[in-house]
Design an enzyme around this catalytic site. Structure first.
Site, PDB file in Angstrom:
ATOM      1  N   GLY A  43     -40.438  29.398 -21.379  1.00  7.96           N
ATOM      2  CA  GLY A  43     -39.723  28.475 -20.493  1.00  7.96           C
ATOM      3  C   GLY A  43     -40.515  28.239 -19.219  1.00  7.96           C
ATOM      4  O   GLY A  43     -40.722  27.093 -18.792  1.00  7.96           O
ATOM      5  N   HIS A  44     -40.987  29.337 -18.606  1.00  8.14           N
ATOM      6  CA  HIS A  44     -41.811  29.189 -17.398  1.00  8.14           C
ATOM      7  C   HIS A  44     -43.100  28.426 -17.715  1.00  8.14           C
ATOM      8  O   HIS A  44     -43.552  27.592 -16.927  1.00  8.14           O
ATOM      9  CB  HIS A  44     -42.219  30.563 -16.841  1.00  8.14           C
ATOM     10  N   GLY A 154     -36.309  25.111 -14.319  1.00 10.68           N
ATOM     11  CA  GLY A 154     -35.723  24.998 -15.656  1.00 10.68           C
ATOM     12  C   GLY A 154     -34.240  24.653 -15.574  1.00 10.68           C
ATOM     13  O   GLY A 154     -33.543  25.053 -14.641  1.00 10.68           O
TER      14      GLY A 154
END
Ligand code: PAF
Length: 288
Positions: A43-44, A154
């Protein structure tokens, strides 16, 4: 965007960070920041890659921010792996990694907090008092120290993203806030640094969150608009997860986070649940 890339650099001192970005801005470079608490997952990395595509200089910040943890929360055991994070950062084309320590970020006598009054009240704000003031304060400080044109976050932390968008508008930061979709494991679990806490059986039970949201989305696709019915659909998988306990499950307007009784506009269904002792969050945007 200009072509030449900077050599990778790790900066720990806030004043050095500030001086560096002032130079880069004077050179006319476009700066993007990706604020994180480290222990980077896909995700990062999706945020870092998106930042790389938009900016001349990509700044990753890694700081486990104590002011956003409650007294009984997991600050002391929050997972950390700075060497691993820096290797991943380099592979995604990060130019500058800002990794300050707590004393550098919160000097003696620090007492100023940023609050986003209404958006921080419901959902995680109600269950984690002070959490969003900690987030808004550290994000403000990171913006001041990195002076970005673009900032990437996110959508898994949906309420956090809404709060940051509001704070950027209200405090005239002039930063473009870019929100990117949740990255999921192949079985649907939303990626989170905290997933590492889950024992195998709890990892399986954690699927109740994403399965519930998928069930609600399927109900919407089948024509359901009643919030109570959609929430019941999302709650159902928790019956099969004896160690999962809902903290909240709510349907709210996607922009103002106002509670909804019907899906009559773009909305977010947001869930937080403890699986064993691990608190997980997830959400899904629903369109009528
Ligand atoms: O989402 C996070 O990792 C943190 O809340 C943030 C935005 C880096 C602030 O500490």
């Amino acid at each position: 965007m200009t072509a030449s890339r900077l050599p990778f650099e790790i900066i720990r001192d806030p004043a050095a960070m500030r001086a560096k970005v002032e130079d880069l801005r004077r050179d006319g470079r476009t700066l993007a920041v990706v604020p994180t608490m480290g222990y980077l997952h896909e995700g990062h990395l999706s945020l870092l890659r998106a930042a790389r595509a938009r900016a001349d200089v990509v700044i990753l910040t890694i700081f486990v921010n104590p002011t956003q943890f409650g007294p009984t929360e997991d600050l002391a055991r929050y997972p950390r792996d700075e060497d691993g994070d820096l290797a991943k950062a380099r592979s995604c084309g990060v130019d500058l990694a800002f990794c300050p320590d707590v004393a550098a970020m919160y000097g003696p006598g620090a007492q100023t907090f940023v609050t986003v009054r209404e958006l921080e009240q419901p959902m995680c704000g109600e269950r984690r008092p002070g959490h969003f003031a900690g987030v808004a304060t550290i994000v403000t400080k990171l913006f001041n120290l990195t002076r970005p044109h673009l900032a990437f976050f996110g959508e898994k932390d949906f309420q956090q993203l809404a709060i940051i968008r509001r704070l950027v508008r209200d405090l005239d930061f002039g930063i473009e806030v870019v929100g990117l979709p949740i990255v999921r494991e192949p079985d649907g679990l939303a990626m989170s640094s905290r997933n590492v806490y889950l024992a195998p059986d709890h990892r399986r039970q954690a699927l109740a969150l994403s399965r519930g949201l998928a069930a609600a989305a399927a109900a919407v696709a089948a024509g359901e608009r009643d919030a109570a019915a959609l929430l019941a659909a999302a709650r159902a998988p928790f019956a099969e997860a004896p160690d999962a306990r809902l903290d909240y499950l709510e349907l709210r307007g996607a922009d103002d986070l106002a509670p909804l009784t019907r899906l009559d506009r773009r909305a977010v269904m947001a869930v937080a649940a403890f699986v064993g002792t691990t608190r997980l969050i997830d959400n899904r945007v629903l369109q009528p």
